[in-house]
Write a protein that holds these residues in place. Structure first.
Motif, PDB file in Angstrom:
ATOM      1  N   ASN A 228       1.244  -1.572  -0.026  1.00  0.00           N
ATOM      2  CA  ASN A 228      -0.353  -0.206   0.082  1.00  0.00           C
ATOM      3  C   ASN A 228       0.670   1.430   0.202  1.00  0.00           C
TER       4      ASN A 228
ATOM      5  N   VAL B 287      -4.348   0.972   5.191  1.00  0.00           N
ATOM      6  CA  VAL B 287      -5.285   1.918   3.684  1.00  0.00           C
ATOM      7  C   VAL B 287      -5.430   2.125   2.932  1.00  0.00           C
TER       8      VAL B 287
ATOM      9  N   ASP C 244      -8.457   3.960  -1.047  1.00  0.00           N
ATOM     10  CA  ASP C 244      -9.720   2.608  -0.516  1.00  0.00           C
ATOM     11  C   ASP C 244     -10.960   3.726  -0.931  1.00  0.00           C
TER      12      ASP C 244
ATOM     13  N   GLN D 281     -13.429   4.015   1.192  1.00  0.00           N
ATOM     14  CA  GLN D 281     -14.406   4.169   2.269  1.00  0.00           C
ATOM     15  C   GLN D 281     -13.577   5.068   3.248  1.00  0.00           C
TER      16      GLN D 281
ATOM     17  N   ASN E 196     -11.511  -3.796   7.474  1.00  0.00           N
ATOM     18  CA  ASN E 196     -10.430  -4.538   6.123  1.00  0.00           C
ATOM     19  C   ASN E 196      -9.828  -6.181   6.983  1.00  0.00           C
TER      20      ASN E 196
END
Length: 574
Positions: free
Chosen positions: A247, A316, A320, A322, A340
């Motif tokens: 990520n 994250v 993402d 969200q 997640n």
């Protein structure tokens, strides 16, 4: 009355505020006489509580209750406040917007830059507070060491920063509730939370101390628990399997502009850290409390901010859906990271902890609001009644004013709530940056004035970095202001320049400028700054018995030298 003479019968010493108050009130009765009289008079506790709100009659000392050490903040409370106070929506919610805008490496750089800035700011504020003791009002240094008009602008700037944070925090708390149920009107939750904050702050500094201590413990446990869980998830303990550093690619979401845009959001996350120094001034021994508080600030920056944001970036991704910034969701990135990972119940538990954290900020905001309100009144920059205190030493009208402003939170039931709160955020966005710059500038001015006047200033607490650290922090503050001006003209979204968008990002700067120029015109004081040779380095310092403090420091060093290696290895850090 000297430092040595100001002793209560139980051996506890009165702090500078208590001594100064006894001088200002006047009268033939002494403090010790009144303490004896007070101890012999007993009332029903319920009646006594309501009588304590009576406004002080400054012409008669019998109308004033002596502020005993029990009314001050305890050392352990200052430690906890320094450790986790004001950690709230900035870290738990707005960090999602930072990750979405700047990416993993960009988020880390933003927090790192502001973290270095904050570390030096607390050092400078600690040094000044130890030299010139003030009871929770560091804003007075602006008028004393810089300029009266600049002080006027900074006082109102700091006041506006926190007074709008009260309703913002209450609404953020109501939005956090919507994670479980969005059927109940948010205004109902605002009303409940407002009553809770009123109940805490009706006890003044004492209520703030106990309330914030509990909140800080809960937040510290929550973040430490998340850090342990995050390490497990990154290593492959969740449904996603091994995550590693995937990520972190790409490292930047919007390049240089994304980092510039995130600096102010990161500053908002750190806003209120200076309250540790304010809280330290509320103890019976500010010097010792400051030393402990600054050590706690180091760990706060390193663990609660830096380590937490690094692990969030592992868990994250910046895209993402969200995340706040990628959608209209107000979900915390901490909760998103746990969800997640496939963990079922824990997201709700952590959301409850975030609710407590946001309420903590609302509580701290009241404390941080009525302090500058009193400073404004005492300096003649605001209504004088705001400086009135009751029999327990509470600036009761300033507290009421701050709490009433929290009722603006009821606009969450309005159709235009987003517009109103966008402008409230615009007021508070850059305010902390100006305050931090002013703290460092005052530190430099004090040291320069001492050099010009040939005065050897005794420093009970010495700032790490000295003037070099102050110049570095001022430079970082200027860079943040320039970066925000850049993204205000050319937004990250790529939209064309709009006046409304510019002022939403940079409104605090015009407010400071108008306040500063307006005060210059009103007072016709065209002096840009107080000359070094004219700066008062004497007033207030006579409240410090230098010989006593030097003896205290010497004894502490002697005791320290006799301790074991393992004792020193553990205590030197906290």
């Amino acid at each position: 009355m000297s430092f040595k003479d100001s002793k209560l019968e139980d051996g506890n010493s009165l702090n500078s505020f208590q001594i100064q108050s006894s001088k200002q009130i006047g009268g033939e009765s002494t403090i010790s006489d009144y303490v004896n009289e007070k101890s012999s008079t007993k009332e029903n506790s319920f009646v006594s509580f309501f009588k304590s709100f009576q406004i002080v009659n400054k012409n008669n000392i019998s109308n004033v209750e002596v502020l005993t050490p029990e009314d001050n903040l305890k050392v352990y409370q200052v430690k906890l406040i320094a450790l986790a106070s004001c950690i709230g929506s900035g870290l738990f919610i707005s960090s999602g917007s930072i990750i979405a805008t700047a990416g993993a490496l960009g988020s880390f750089l933003s927090y790192f830059i502001v973290g270095v800035l904050i570390f030096f700011i607390i050092q400078h504020l600690g040094e000044m507070t130890s030299q010139f003791p003030v009871r929770g009002n560091f804003l007075i240094y602006n008028s004393r060491f810089i300029d009266e008009s600049w002080a006027f602008a900074m006082n109102w700037n700091y006041c506006l920063q926190w007074i709008v944070t009260i309703p913002l925090s209450l609404v953020s708390a109501s939005l956090t509730i919507q994670y479980w149920n969005d059927d109940i009107n948010a205004a109902a939750w605002v009303a409940i939370f407002w009553v809770v904050i009123v109940a805490i702050n009706v006890f003044g500094v004492k209520g703030y101390g106990y309330g914030e201590s509990v909140f800080s413990v809960i937040k510290a446990i929550a973040i430490l628990g998340f850090i342990i869980l995050a390490i497990v998830l990154v290593a492959g303990g969740g449904e996603q399997g091994y995550i590693g550093g995937k990520n972190w690619h790409p490292p930047f979401a919007n390049g240089f502009k994304g980092v510039c845009n995130s600096l102010v959001n990161a500053s908002f996350s750190f806003a209120g850290t200076e309250l540790a120094a304010i809280a330290a001034a509320e103890t019976s021994n500010p010097r010792k409390s400051l030393i402990k508080a600054t050590k706690q600030i180091f760990w706060r920056i390193l663990i609660f901010y830096m380590l937490a944001i690094i692990l969030l970036c592992f868990l994250v991704p910046f895209n993402d859906p969200q995340l706040l910034g990628n959608s209209n969701s107000s979900a915390s990135p901490f909760v998103i990271a746990i969800k997640n990972g496939g963990i079922k119940v824990l997201p709700s538990i952590f959301n409850a902890l975030i609710l407590i954290a946001v309420l903590s900020v609302a509580n701290a905001s009241v404390f941080a609001t009525y302090k500058p309100l009193v400073a404004l009144a005492e300096a003649g920059h605001g209504p004088k009644f705001l400086a009135y205190i009751d029999k327990r030493g509470r600036p009761i009208f300033a507290i009421i004013f701050a709490l009433l402003f929290g009722l603006i939170g009821f606009i969450c039931a309005s159709k235009n709530q987003e517009t109103v709160f966008a402008w409230l955020l615009a007021v508070s966005g850059l305010s902390c940056v100006f305050i931090w710059f002013s703290i460092s500038l005052a530190q430099v001015r004090v040291n320069y004035a001492a050099k010009v006047q040939g005065i050897d200033i005794f420093k009970p607490y010495k700032a790490i970095g000295g003037d070099y650290g102050a110049y570095l922090s001022m430079m970082i503050n200027v860079l943040i202001l320039v970066a925000q001006f850049y993204v205000a003209l050319w937004p990250v979204s790529g939209e064309n320049f709009k006046v409304e968008t510019f002022f939403e990002a940079y409104l605090a700067a015009p407010i400071v400028l108008v306040s500063y120029i307006g005060h210059k015109i009103w007072t016709r004081n065209w002096r840009l700054y107080i000359k070094a040779e004219d700066i008062d380095l004497v007033t207030g310092r006579n409240l410090l018995d230098v010989d006593v403090i030097k003896q205290e420091i010497y004894e502490e060093k002697e005791v320290w030298s006799q301790k074991s290696f393992w004792y020193k290895a553990t205590r030197i850090w906290c």
